[in-house]
Design a protein around this motif. Structure first.
Motif, PDB file in Angstrom:
ATOM      1  N   LEU A 107       0.822  -1.204   0.000  1.00 27.10           N
ATOM      2  CA  LEU A 107       0.000   0.000   0.000  1.00 27.10           C
ATOM      3  C   LEU A 107       0.858   1.257   0.000  1.00 27.10           C
ATOM      4  N   VAL A 108       1.931   1.254   0.779  1.00 24.44           N
ATOM      5  CA  VAL A 108       2.833   2.411   0.802  1.00 24.44           C
ATOM      6  C   VAL A 108       3.504   2.580  -0.563  1.00 24.44           C
ATOM      7  N   LEU A 109       3.972   1.477  -1.154  1.00 25.26           N
ATOM      8  CA  LEU A 109       4.604   1.537  -2.473  1.00 25.26           C
ATOM      9  C   LEU A 109       3.621   2.038  -3.521  1.00 25.26           C
ATOM     10  N   LEU A 110       2.391   1.550  -3.468  1.00 27.49           N
ATOM     11  CA  LEU A 110       1.375   2.009  -4.408  1.00 27.49           C
ATOM     12  C   LEU A 110       1.045   3.487  -4.199  1.00 27.49           C
ATOM     13  N   GLY A 111       1.058   3.930  -2.950  1.00 21.67           N
ATOM     14  CA  GLY A 111       0.827   5.345  -2.672  1.00 21.67           C
ATOM     15  C   GLY A 111       1.938   6.234  -3.212  1.00 21.67           C
ATOM     16  N   ILE A 112       3.185   5.772  -3.091  1.00 22.43           N
ATOM     17  CA  ILE A 112       4.307   6.539  -3.629  1.00 22.43           C
ATOM     18  C   ILE A 112       4.243   6.592  -5.150  1.00 22.43           C
ATOM     19  N   ILE A 113       3.937   5.459  -5.764  1.00 19.37           N
ATOM     20  CA  ILE A 113       3.833   5.422  -7.222  1.00 19.37           C
ATOM     21  C   ILE A 113       2.697   6.312  -7.710  1.00 19.37           C
ATOM     22  N   SER A 114       1.601   6.352  -6.955  1.00 17.12           N
ATOM     23  CA  SER A 114       0.433   7.101  -7.411  1.00 17.12           C
ATOM     24  C   SER A 114       0.604   8.608  -7.301  1.00 17.12           C
ATOM     25  N   ILE A 115       1.716   9.063  -6.738  1.00 12.02           N
ATOM     26  CA  ILE A 115       1.982  10.508  -6.748  1.00 12.02           C
ATOM     27  C   ILE A 115       2.136  10.980  -8.182  1.00 12.02           C
ATOM     28  N   TYR A 116       2.777  10.168  -9.011  1.00  6.67           N
ATOM     29  CA  TYR A 116       3.013  10.537 -10.397  1.00  6.67           C
ATOM     30  C   TYR A 116       1.893  10.085 -11.318  1.00  6.67           C
ATOM     31  N   VAL A 117       1.236   8.992 -10.970  1.00  2.00           N
ATOM     32  CA  VAL A 117       0.145   8.457 -11.779  1.00  2.00           C
ATOM     33  C   VAL A 117      -1.058   8.328 -10.856  1.00  2.00           C
ATOM     34  N   SER A 118      -1.841   9.386 -10.748  1.00  2.00           N
ATOM     35  CA  SER A 118      -2.863   9.484  -9.706  1.00  2.00           C
ATOM     36  C   SER A 118      -4.016   8.507  -9.873  1.00  2.00           C
ATOM     37  N   GLY A 119      -4.403   8.153 -11.058  1.00  2.00           N
ATOM     38  CA  GLY A 119      -5.533   7.260 -11.266  1.00  2.00           C
ATOM     39  C   GLY A 119      -5.253   5.822 -10.899  1.00  2.00           C
ATOM     40  N   LEU A 120      -3.998   5.481 -10.741  1.00  2.00           N
ATOM     41  CA  LEU A 120      -3.632   4.107 -10.397  1.00  2.00           C
ATOM     42  C   LEU A 120      -4.177   3.713  -9.032  1.00  2.00           C
ATOM     43  N   LEU A 121      -4.115   4.601  -8.079  1.00  2.00           N
ATOM     44  CA  LEU A 121      -4.584   4.296  -6.726  1.00  2.00           C
ATOM     45  C   LEU A 121      -6.101   4.113  -6.692  1.00  2.00           C
ATOM     46  N   ALA A 122      -6.823   4.964  -7.391  1.00  2.00           N
ATOM     47  CA  ALA A 122      -8.284   4.875  -7.391  1.00  2.00           C
ATOM     48  C   ALA A 122      -8.765   3.602  -8.073  1.00  2.00           C
ATOM     49  N   THR A 123      -8.162   3.261  -9.200  1.00  2.00           N
ATOM     50  CA  THR A 123      -8.602   2.050  -9.897  1.00  2.00           C
ATOM     51  C   THR A 123      -8.174   0.794  -9.149  1.00  2.00           C
ATOM     52  N   SER A 124      -7.026   0.832  -8.500  1.00  4.26           N
ATOM     53  CA  SER A 124      -6.617  -0.335  -7.713  1.00  4.26           C
ATOM     54  C   SER A 124      -7.529  -0.515  -6.506  1.00  4.26           C
ATOM     55  N   LEU A 125      -8.027   0.574  -5.950  1.00  5.67           N
ATOM     56  CA  LEU A 125      -8.986   0.484  -4.852  1.00  5.67           C
ATOM     57  C   LEU A 125     -10.254  -0.234  -5.300  1.00  5.67           C
ATOM     58  N   ILE A 126     -10.743   0.080  -6.479  1.00  4.81           N
ATOM     59  CA  ILE A 126     -11.934  -0.577  -7.008  1.00  4.81           C
ATOM     60  C   ILE A 126     -11.671  -2.065  -7.212  1.00  4.81           C
ATOM     61  N   ILE A 127     -10.494  -2.400  -7.748  1.00  4.70           N
ATOM     62  CA  ILE A 127     -10.156  -3.797  -8.003  1.00  4.70           C
ATOM     63  C   ILE A 127     -10.036  -4.577  -6.693  1.00  4.70           C
ATOM     64  N   VAL A 128      -9.389  -3.988  -5.697  1.00  4.31           N
ATOM     65  CA  VAL A 128      -9.218  -4.672  -4.407  1.00  4.31           C
ATOM     66  C   VAL A 128     -10.558  -4.898  -3.726  1.00  4.31           C
ATOM     67  N   ILE A 129     -11.417  -3.904  -3.749  1.00  4.03           N
ATOM     68  CA  ILE A 129     -12.745  -4.064  -3.138  1.00  4.03           C
ATOM     69  C   ILE A 129     -13.554  -5.120  -3.880  1.00  4.03           C
ATOM     70  N   ALA A 130     -13.443  -5.157  -5.199  1.00  2.00           N
ATOM     71  CA  ALA A 130     -14.170  -6.153  -5.983  1.00  2.00           C
ATOM     72  C   ALA A 130     -13.687  -7.561  -5.670  1.00  2.00           C
ATOM     73  N   ILE A 131     -12.373  -7.741  -5.547  1.00  2.00           N
ATOM     74  CA  ILE A 131     -11.837  -9.067  -5.233  1.00  2.00           C
ATOM     75  C   ILE A 131     -12.226  -9.475  -3.815  1.00  2.00           C
ATOM     76  N   ALA A 132     -12.155  -8.538  -2.869  1.00  2.00           N
ATOM     77  CA  ALA A 132     -12.486  -8.860  -1.480  1.00  2.00           C
ATOM     78  C   ALA A 132     -13.951  -9.242  -1.320  1.00  2.00           C
ATOM     79  N   ASN A 133     -14.825  -8.686  -2.154  1.00  2.00           N
ATOM     80  CA  ASN A 133     -16.259  -8.973  -2.041  1.00  2.00           C
ATOM     81  C   ASN A 133     -16.756  -9.947  -3.094  1.00  2.00           C
ATOM     82  N   SER A 134     -15.858 -10.524  -3.884  1.00  2.00           N
ATOM     83  CA  SER A 134     -16.201 -11.482  -4.947  1.00  2.00           C
ATOM     84  C   SER A 134     -17.242 -10.916  -5.912  1.00  2.00           C
TER      85      SER A 134
END
Length: 128
Positions: A33-60
């Motif tokens: 999560l920290v690494l993804l947060g650092i990366i998303s400073i330069y590519v901001s949409g990566l964090l938001a879309t990964s959040l959607i993917i993680v929530i989708a996987i966690a809830n099947s």
């Protein structure tokens, strides 16, 4: 704002599966999560879309997972064709992000998933 939502979603998912933050899995997830947060400073949409993917996987949720992957691919195309930054800078940033994500995947497979032993029921379910 997106990082706060990602932290809260991670907290809720860890709490649901009763994973302690100081366990091996909790530390790996926190580091990712920290690494993804650092990366998303330069590519901001990566964090938001990964959040959607993680929530989708966690809830099947397959539909939400499909929407998250579609949003991620769409964001990557949009990011690459922006005109405010040179293609060289965008290509390098996308290369660094892909290497970081592949290293996280490799670490997960080699370090965490290698310790999980398959049960006898798993083999029976695959053969039937």
């Amino acid at each position: 704002m997106a990082y706060t939502c990602q932290l809260y979603a991670t907290y809720l998912i860890l709490k649901r599966y009763d994973v302690k933050l100081l366990s091996a899995a909790g530390l790996f997830i926190g580091g990712a999560l920290v690494l993804l947060g650092i990366i998303s400073i330069y590519v901001s949409g990566l964090l938001a879309t990964s959040l959607i993917i993680v929530i989708a996987i966690a809830n099947s949720q397959r539909v939400l997972l499909g929407l998250g992957v579609t949003a991620l691919v769409s964001y990557i195309f949009w990011y690459y064709y922006q005109l405010d930054t040179s293609l060289l800078v965008k290509s390098i940033s996308m290369l660094v992000i892909s290497i970081a994500l592949l290293l996280m995947r490799w670490t997960l497979i080699k370090g965490y998933l290698a310790n999980i032993k398959p049960s006898a029921n798993d083999n029976q379910e695959r053969h039937s």
